[in-house]
Design a protein around this motif. Structure first.
Motif, PDB file in Angstrom:
ATOM      1  N   ARG A 292      -0.704  64.288  60.194  1.00 38.81           N
ATOM      2  CA  ARG A 292      -1.054  63.909  61.352  1.00 38.81           C
ATOM      3  C   ARG A 292      -0.670  62.180  61.406  1.00 38.81           C
ATOM      4  NH1 ARG A 292      -7.136  65.997  62.362  1.00 38.81           N
ATOM      5  NH2 ARG A 292      -6.586  68.078  62.226  1.00 38.81           N
TER       6      ARG A 292
ATOM      7  N   PHE B 144      -1.656  58.865  63.733  1.00 40.92           N
ATOM      8  CA  PHE B 144      -2.545  58.233  64.363  1.00 40.92           C
ATOM      9  C   PHE B 144      -2.740  56.736  64.279  1.00 40.92           C
ATOM     10  CE2 PHE B 144      -4.202  59.829  60.286  1.00 40.92           C
ATOM     11  CZ  PHE B 144      -4.984  58.628  59.813  1.00 40.92           C
ATOM     12  N   VAL B 145      -3.234  56.091  65.251  1.00 43.90           N
ATOM     13  CA  VAL B 145      -3.481  54.600  65.346  1.00 43.90           C
ATOM     14  C   VAL B 145      -4.934  54.075  65.250  1.00 43.90           C
ATOM     15  CG1 VAL B 145      -2.930  52.508  66.519  1.00 43.90           C
ATOM     16  CG2 VAL B 145      -1.180  54.692  66.898  1.00 43.90           C
ATOM     17  N   ILE B 146      -5.209  53.384  64.222  1.00 45.22           N
ATOM     18  CA  ILE B 146      -6.517  52.708  64.166  1.00 45.22           C
ATOM     19  C   ILE B 146      -6.430  51.233  63.855  1.00 45.22           C
ATOM     20  CG2 ILE B 146      -8.544  52.734  62.743  1.00 45.22           C
ATOM     21  CD1 ILE B 146      -8.054  55.282  61.809  1.00 45.22           C
ATOM     22  N   ASP B 147      -6.673  50.496  64.963  1.00 49.00           N
ATOM     23  CA  ASP B 147      -6.593  49.052  64.887  1.00 49.00           C
ATOM     24  C   ASP B 147      -5.026  48.346  64.976  1.00 49.00           C
ATOM     25  OD1 ASP B 147      -9.597  48.701  65.096  1.00 49.00           O
ATOM     26  OD2 ASP B 147      -9.656  48.693  63.084  1.00 49.00           O
ATOM     27  N   ASN B 148      -4.508  49.086  65.550  1.00 50.54           N
ATOM     28  CA  ASN B 148      -3.051  48.889  66.031  1.00 50.54           C
ATOM     29  C   ASN B 148      -2.369  49.071  64.477  1.00 50.54           C
ATOM     30  OD1 ASN B 148      -3.323  48.072  68.671  1.00 50.54           O
ATOM     31  ND2 ASN B 148      -3.923  45.975  67.879  1.00 50.54           N
TER      32      ASN B 148
ATOM     33  N   TYR C 218      -0.937  55.060  60.957  1.00 47.93           N
ATOM     34  CA  TYR C 218      -1.163  55.872  59.687  1.00 47.93           C
ATOM     35  C   TYR C 218      -0.531  57.301  59.973  1.00 47.93           C
ATOM     36  CZ  TYR C 218      -4.785  52.548  58.898  1.00 47.93           C
ATOM     37  OH  TYR C 218      -5.442  51.471  58.523  1.00 47.93           O
TER      38      TYR C 218
ATOM     39  N   LYS D 280      -0.419  60.778  57.634  1.00 51.29           N
ATOM     40  CA  LYS D 280      -1.141  61.578  56.462  1.00 51.29           C
ATOM     41  C   LYS D 280      -1.451  62.918  56.926  1.00 51.29           C
ATOM     42  CE  LYS D 280      -5.787  61.343  54.336  1.00 51.29           C
ATOM     43  NZ  LYS D 280      -7.195  60.981  54.203  1.00 51.29           N
TER      44      LYS D 280
END
Length: 49
Positions: free
Chosen positions: A29, A31-35, A38, A40
């Protein structure tokens, strides 16, 4: 970096070291967290060296 190149780079660097590489247990996957982007795999387990 595009999602496709990120995906291919992850496979090249991580899948050859994965304990599950023969079982096709892949759930990669992106995905984006806080710009921060990632990449994984949910089933990644490193082989013992």
């Amino acid at each position: 970096m595009t999602k496709e190149t990120r995906y291919k780079k992850y496979i090249k660097e991580h899948c050859k070291k994965c304990k599950n590489k023969e079982t096709n247990l892949c759930d990669i996957r992106i995905f984006v967290i806080d710009n921060i982007v990632y990449t994984k795999c949910g089933y990644y387990e490193k082989e013992k060296d």
